[in-house]
Write a protein that holds these residues in place. Sequence first.
Motif, PDB file in Angstrom:
ATOM      1  N   CYS A 101       0.800  -1.226   0.000  1.00 41.55           N
ATOM      2  CA  CYS A 101       0.000   0.000   0.000  1.00 41.55           C
ATOM      3  C   CYS A 101       0.831   1.274   0.000  1.00 41.55           C
ATOM      4  CB  CYS A 101      -0.929   0.012   1.213  1.00 41.55           C
ATOM      5  SG  CYS A 101      -2.514  -0.778   0.870  1.00 41.55           S
ATOM      6  N   ALA A 128       2.399   4.374  -1.098  1.00 41.16           N
ATOM      7  CA  ALA A 128       2.108   5.116  -2.315  1.00 41.16           C
ATOM      8  C   ALA A 128       3.003   6.329  -2.511  1.00 41.16           C
ATOM      9  CB  ALA A 128       0.651   5.540  -2.294  1.00 41.16           C
ATOM     10  N   VAL A 129       3.994   6.503  -1.640  1.00 37.10           N
ATOM     11  CA  VAL A 129       4.761   7.752  -1.684  1.00 37.10           C
ATOM     12  C   VAL A 129       5.504   7.911  -3.009  1.00 37.10           C
ATOM     13  CG1 VAL A 129       6.566   9.115  -0.603  1.00 37.10           C
ATOM     14  CG2 VAL A 129       4.988   7.815   0.815  1.00 37.10           C
ATOM     15  N   LYS A 185       3.259   8.553  -6.017  1.00 37.25           N
ATOM     16  CA  LYS A 185       2.738   9.923  -6.122  1.00 37.25           C
ATOM     17  C   LYS A 185       3.809  10.879  -6.620  1.00 37.25           C
ATOM     18  CE  LYS A 185      -1.172   8.812  -3.943  1.00 37.25           C
ATOM     19  NZ  LYS A 185      -2.504   8.883  -4.539  1.00 37.25           N
ATOM     20  N   ILE A 186       5.021  10.678  -6.112  1.00 35.94           N
ATOM     21  CA  ILE A 186       6.139  11.540  -6.499  1.00 35.94           C
ATOM     22  C   ILE A 186       6.413  11.409  -7.990  1.00 35.94           C
ATOM     23  CG2 ILE A 186       8.646  11.796  -6.259  1.00 35.94           C
ATOM     24  CD1 ILE A 186       7.401  12.958  -3.887  1.00 35.94           C
ATOM     25  N   GLY A 213      -2.035   3.469  -9.474  1.00 34.88           N
ATOM     26  CA  GLY A 213      -1.926   3.460  -8.003  1.00 34.88           C
ATOM     27  C   GLY A 213      -1.271   2.203  -7.472  1.00 34.88           C
ATOM     28  N   VAL A 214      -1.717   1.796  -6.284  1.00 36.01           N
ATOM     29  CA  VAL A 214      -1.108   0.638  -5.619  1.00 36.01           C
ATOM     30  C   VAL A 214      -1.915  -0.623  -5.906  1.00 36.01           C
ATOM     31  CG1 VAL A 214      -0.162   2.105  -3.799  1.00 36.01           C
ATOM     32  CG2 VAL A 214      -2.394   1.028  -3.472  1.00 36.01           C
ATOM     33  N   LEU A 215      -1.385  -1.755  -5.434  1.00 31.04           N
ATOM     34  CA  LEU A 215      -2.109  -3.042  -5.504  1.00 31.04           C
ATOM     35  C   LEU A 215      -2.514  -3.419  -6.931  1.00 31.04           C
ATOM     36  CD1 LEU A 215      -4.532  -2.345  -2.483  1.00 31.04           C
ATOM     37  CD2 LEU A 215      -2.640  -3.950  -2.422  1.00 31.04           C
TER      38      LEU A 215
END
Lengths: 483, 483, 144, 144
Positions: free
Chosen positions: D16, D18-19, D22-23, D39-41
């Motif tokens: 999970c 997500a840093v 996003k960057i 995104g994640v997952l």
Amino acid sequence: MELKNRQWTHDQFNAVRQEVLNHWPTGKEVDFAAAVKYHEAIPAKRQFAKRLVKAKKNGETLTQPRAGVALIDEHIKLLNYLLTEGEADLLPTTIDSYTRQNQYKEAQNGIEESLKAGRSLLNGFPAVNHGVAGVRRVVESVNAPLQVRHGTPDARLLAEITLAAGYTSYEGGGISYNIPYAKEVSLEKTILDWQYCDRLVGLYAEHGIEINREPFGPLTGTLVPPSISHSVAVIEGLLAVEQGVKNLTLGYGQCGNLLQDVAAIQALEQLAEEYFSKHSCADCILTTVFHQWMGGFPQDESKAFGVISWGAATAGLAKATKVIVKTPHEALGIPTKEANAQGLKATKQLISMLSDQALPATKELEDEINIIKAEARCILNKVVELGQGDYALGAVRAFAAGVLDVPFAPSKYSLNKILPARDNNGAVRLFDVGNLPFTPDLIAFHHDKINERAKAEGRDPSFQMVIDDIYAISKGRLVGRPR
Amino acid sequence: MELKNRQWTHDQFNAVRQEVLNHWPTGKEVDFAAAVKYHEAIPAKRQFAKRLVKAKKNGETLTQPRAGVALIDEHIKLLNYLLTEGEADLLPTTIDSYTRQNQYKEAQNGIEESLKAGRSLLNGFPAVNHGVAGVRRVVESVNAPLQVRHGTPDARLLAEITLAAGYTSYEGGGISYNIPYAKEVSLEKTILDWQYCDRLVGLYAEHGIEINREPFGPLTGTLVPPSISHSVAVIEGLLAVEQGVKNLTLGYGQCGNLLQDVAAIQALEQLAEEYFSKHSCADCILTTVFHQWMGGFPQDESKAFGVISWGAATAGLAKATKVIVKTPHEALGIPTKEANAQGLKATKQLISMLSDQALPATKELEDEINIIKAEARCILNKVVELGQGDYALGAVRAFAAGVLDVPFAPSKYSLNKILPARDNNGAVRLFDVGNLPFTPDLIAFHHDKINERAKAEGRDPSFQMVIDDIYAISKGRLVGRPR
Amino acid sequence: MEKKVKVVLGVIGADCHAVGNKILDYALTAAGFEVINLGVLVPQQDFVNAAIETDAQAILVASLYGHGEIDCRGLRDRCREAGIDDILLYVGGNLVVGKTDFSGVANKFQDMGFDRVYAPGTLPGKVIADLQEDLTARSKESLM
Amino acid sequence: MEKKVKVVLGVIGADCHAVGNKILDYALTAAGFEVINLGVLVPQQDFVNAAIETDAQAILVASLYGHGEIDCRGLRDRCREAGIDDILLYVGGNLVVGKTDFSGVANKFQDMGFDRVYAPGTLPGKVIADLQEDLTARSKESLM
């Protein structure tokens, strides 16, 4: 059920309960009346709520680790080691990842594989699978207050089983265990599911059993400005109190700047008291928890000790009621019990050494507290406005509108418009306030702080600062300066 | 020679030098002209004074361990390990106990026994016995600024040999290496012997070679109020400058209360500047050194990491130019090189993390700075009065009169009338001001601070507080509260 | 005015740490003893000489640097040779290097002729209480 | 107006965090790319589907929890099967558990069909520069 911040009726609760207790066979072991009797026999020194109240009264800061393994006997050994060798004041039971996703079959498989392997193949304690009787073996074998710590969006069955088994504290919340832990679970669902958990704690309270509740303060653990996490904490606190919770611990994750961190803990307590009394929740007892550095850790153990100690010192100077402790193995994954005890002992040493000091209540500290409170008030007042007086509805709408926005959250329900960056002293500010409903003064404050840093670095304010801050910690620094 | 704070003539110096260089055969290796040439070839990055000046300019806090073993090759290995693995900025050479007592025969025996045993049987590096050529092997094998650290009342031959060999910094002083390190050596003798060392450094300066000098700040390391150690530091600084020293580092040992410790470092620099400019010593460059906790250490290594980290954090927040680092083995005797590197790395991590923060310049900090400065001025002005304008004579007379008085000093030349105790926040105050020439206001300040604590503890102020404070650290605390 | 009981105090061996010594001096004086404090760096014979010269009733030896066994061995014999065989001998501090079982250490020093042996961190109040108890017991013996 | 180059971005597997995602999203967008951020997952097939639907020129896979090898194996085959064999595949993050020699890790992932493999702590600027270089090289090839 329609989402509203109103205490569930017994009928509403019981209807859902029938279903929840059927999620896994061990749900049938839950006998509420027997659980109340069981709690009545738990001595005061093993009651989480009582220990926290005593600490608050005496100005103590208590230490608590994270820890959990697959099998009951090994888990008992682990906790007792952290109690005797680590001198922990409060003990956790960290739940495994499968249970957090309600994948009880996979957890069962993990238990069996762990039995075969002779070591834990799960990253936590699968309490639902062990059932009430199994979990009680832990409760009866560890002479300290025990809390469930996890990260479970739907933690209803877990709450039923662990509380029936005699746990006296339960972490989590409908926002704080959704936004940083899920991608596509709606806030309506998690808030409802956590109303259930809070109502369960409320039911125990109606029967004279005091159980501590703790929303998860640090959220994504990366550059979260205090006013954001405080707003979530106050909302989750208000929702909990509405369901009958009487003992609450609100949390905050270390940002790294001493003044901001001390101000944050004080502002958190003041804000909660302000909103709780505004909404007639004054009979709920409040304490605070400070989380040591939640960002990336150095792989080197000595450097990790440095980071842990700085968190301990800040917690001590801020006079938080408890501190959640990291370990020198943090960068390497799940720690050994020895490393866990080491983190606890380093923390204990600093808490003791600093027990007679606080950061003095200077004008500078007061200014920082006032900024955090002013920001949180902007958010909270807009939340209640969006919810037409209802914090539950308001929270859902606020996230949709970006009035509440958590940086770097995996959840698609967080708008992700705000951009945090450190100021010239390492305090977390906002490079882009996104849709946060701040006053022009507050927006200017953040703008000025970022500009001040930009000027010191001889560059224009830019997203590069955010990137640099994220990567700074790998070089042991807080502020990512240009190379 | 008659004691006076006046620069020695070349004739005076040379007369004594003939004798000093004959104390041990290696003295004959000293060739001053060749030594100056040797220093001229030392690159800037290995020059202690230059590195300190750069750090001061950039607001850095440099790390430095203590370390020394009997044999040259092992000593080189140790220092290089602390440089690469420990990331030390500055390196020491700690001298063995026999050399400190000028027992060069015993030191020679220690070298031979160490050779036989294959491990160091001395607790430091016997630089005099190794001679100029031997010591140069160290200088040429370690790519960092090097300092001699010891505790030698008569350190004249040691200075001649190590400076001729290319060391660029030398610790010690006529008061600070007497009062805490000797029992019956007169102050007249040690001040004269240290005028010799300072004059030697001054001679190098006359030849364009800048060597850093550092009086020993912490004195007895136990509950020494900042104004006492600061007075000694300023006097030793003035004496050094008179002999021609151009680069000085003044020191202070951590007391444990953050506000007092940060105030102490700032007050030290301000006081030194004030007295140096008063006495036309303005061309000497001043830096500061903060010593991590010099009192008893916990035996547990994790707890020791906590204590080390608190010292590192304080040094960083105080913006001292360098910090002398303890090790997690402190309570157990001489540390392994690994433990030494661990202390350095934990310290480095905190210094880096806090590099963008300082304790804000609040009114509370300013008040504490002003108290320290006011006290030190009382002492210093009385010292110069007793010396009829001469700080060297004044220092001797001040110790005799108790105007200068170091708590818990073994020397019979310290009157031992003052009694320090911690106040309610852990700052070191005076329970009994003895003969210190404080104003009634200052005496009342200490009296009030001790009374405030007594009231909080529900007991009368008494010597028991001093005893309790001494024993408190064994329980991990600063303030010894009644049981 | 009652005559004060005299005790000799000092740190044996080559250690300069004077904190415990100063604390004990102050506490004993406050408790009504006359303290002959030899300070740090005290050789065995100096303890004996001071006790004889002042007619002291006890010698309190501190040893802080871990070599207590070597430094203290033979002190009782010196007292015997000097004719003060019955003097009280106490010892305390960090008597051995590193962590060891204290009861073993206590036995060893008792065999060496010390009447009381103290573990690190013993408070002065304990020493004073023991001293008063031992002196009372002796004065009763001498009355019998 | 020039059409922006599209890239698909996502964190593969069950993590999970997500840093970094996003960057990178922000940095790529700022550099002029159109980012399809999953995104994640994210499962393998979702990367492929998104690339086909949007006609993306690169898939940027992040893996942060140490199981990158298992999660990423077969991604190139899926691309081939879906008819986008020539798409750029980049991967980065904490690809293995604990400290290991990175060149070995890079070789392994290159063998699995990844064009670029990044060590932990790689800055977004490096990824962007590589992307621009690789895309320029391809457009030259297609002009020949």
